[in-house]
Scaffold this active site. Structure first.
Site, PDB file in Angstrom:
ATOM      1  N   HIS A   1      30.678  -2.170 -50.258  1.00 13.09           N
ATOM      2  CA  HIS A   1      30.894  -1.376 -49.046  1.00 13.09           C
ATOM      3  C   HIS A   1      29.695  -0.459 -48.810  1.00 13.09           C
ATOM      4  O   HIS A   1      29.070   0.018 -49.755  1.00 13.09           O
ATOM      5  CB  HIS A   1      32.178  -0.552 -49.176  1.00 13.09           C
ATOM      6  CG  HIS A   1      32.604   0.070 -47.885  1.00 13.09           C
ATOM      7  ND1 HIS A   1      32.057   1.231 -47.402  1.00 13.09           N
ATOM      8  CD2 HIS A   1      33.517  -0.334 -46.952  1.00 13.09           C
ATOM      9  CE1 HIS A   1      32.611   1.526 -46.234  1.00 13.09           C
ATOM     10  NE2 HIS A   1      33.498   0.593 -45.941  1.00 13.09           N
TER      11      HIS A   1
ATOM     12  N   GLU B   1      29.992  -5.334 -41.708  1.00 10.48           N
ATOM     13  CA  GLU B   1      30.223  -3.964 -41.262  1.00 10.48           C
ATOM     14  C   GLU B   1      28.893  -3.316 -40.876  1.00 10.48           C
ATOM     15  O   GLU B   1      28.165  -2.827 -41.745  1.00 10.48           O
ATOM     16  CB  GLU B   1      30.862  -3.138 -42.385  1.00 10.48           C
ATOM     17  CG  GLU B   1      32.239  -3.601 -42.791  1.00 10.48           C
ATOM     18  CD  GLU B   1      32.949  -2.520 -43.608  1.00 10.48           C
ATOM     19  OE1 GLU B   1      34.001  -2.071 -43.178  1.00 10.48           O
ATOM     20  OE2 GLU B   1      32.414  -2.133 -44.653  1.00 10.48           O
TER      21      GLU B   1
END
Length: 249
Positions: A96, A166
Site C-alpha cells: 500500500h 491506487e
C-alpha cells in the site's frame, strides 16, 4: 469485466476504529446484501483482526493490512502470515502507498513479502500506483510497470493475487481518477501481464481500483471493462460501503 473475474471489494480500515465503532460497522455489513457474484474482504487494524473474524458473517473475508517476510523471529512490532492465518484471516494487503511512502518500504521488500505470504497460503492484495508528480511527468506506466514486475517476479500462483491500482494522488484527497483514467491504466496493466506473464493470467487476474472511491463514484468506475472491483479506504468505515459492494448490481 470478463465473466470469469469475480467482482472484488476490499475495505481497508487503516488505523481507525475501536471495538464499539467497528462492532457497529460489522453489524451493518452483516445485515447487508452481498451479491453472490461479489467477493468482499475487510482489513481491520491488526489488533482487531480476531475481533472482526469472530463478529463478521462468514460471507465476508478478513485481511491483514501488512505482514513481514519471514515466519518468526526477533522482529519487534511485526506480524507473520502464519499469525494472520491463526486469527482466521485469509488475505493480506501488501505494498500500500502508505507502507511505501510513510514507512519507506521498497519494491524489493514488498516483493519478498508477497512471496512469503503466498507460500504461507494467504491471498495477496498487491498495491501499485504513481504519485502526482510522476503522473504529471508522464511516467505513470513506467512506475506501475516497475512495481508490477517486482510483484510478478515473486508470484507462482496468480489465482491468489489481486492487483490494486491506487494512484497515490487520489488516496484520501477526495480526488478520484476519472473512470476513463482508471480504465486506461487497468487496460495497460492487463496488457503488461499478457506480455510478461501469460494471456491466461492477464484474463483471469482481477485488477481493482483504489483512491477516494465513494458510493457516488463507484457505479461508473465499476462499469469499466477492466475495473474488477475496489480497494476502499475512508468510505469502507461508513454505511455507504454497502453501496460500493453493490456497485455492479
Amino acid at each position: 469485466m470478463a465473466p470469469s473475474r469475480k467482482f472484488f471489494v476490499g475495505g481497508n480500515w487503516k488505523m481507525n476504529g475501536r471495538k464499539q465503532s467497528l462492532g457497529e460497522l460489522i453489524g451493518t455489513l452483516n445485515a447487508a446484501k452481498v451479491p453472490a457474484d461479489t467477493e468482499v474482504v475487510c482489513a481491520p487494524p491488526t489488533a482487531y483482526i480476531d475481533f472482526a473474524r469472530q463478529k463478521l458473517d462468514p460471507k465476508i473475508a478478513v485481511a491483514a493490512q501488512n505482514c513481514y517476510k519471514v515466519t518468526n523471529g526477533a522482529f519487534t512490532g511485526e506480524i507473520s502470515p502464519g499469525m494472520i492465518k491463526d486469527y482466521g484471516a485469509t488475505w493480506v494487503v501488501l505494498g500500500h502507498s502508505e507502507r511505501r511512502h510513510v514507512f519507506g518500504e521498497s519494491d524489493e521488500l514488498i516483493g519478498q513479502k508477497v512471496a512469503h505470504a503466498l507460500a504461507e497460503g494467504l491471498g495477496v492484495i498487491a498495491c501499485i500506483g504513481e504519485k502526482l508528480d510522476e503522473r504529471e511527468a508522464g511516467i505513470t506506466e513506467k512506475v506501475v510497470f516497475e512495481q508490477t514486475k517486482v510483484i510478478a517476479d515473486n508470484v507462482k500462483d496468480w489465482s491468489k493475487v489481486v492487483l490494486a491500482y491506487e494512484p497515490v494522488w487520489a488516496i484520501g484527497t477526495g480526488k478520484t481518477a476519472t473512470p476513463q483514467q482508471a480504465q486506461e491504466v487497468h487496460e495497460k496493466l492487463r496488457g503488461w501481464l499478457k506480455s510478461n506473464v501469460s494471456d491466461a493470467v492477464a484474463q483471469s487476474t482481477r485488477i481493482i481500483y483504489g483512491g477516494s472511491v465513494t458510493g457516488a463514484t463507484c457505479k461508473e468506475l465499476a462499469s469499466q471493462p477492466d475495473v474488477d472491483g475496489f480497494l476502499v479506504g475512508g468510505a469502507s468505515l461508513k454505511p455507504e460501503f454497502v453501496d460500493i459492494i453493490n456497485a455492479k448490481q
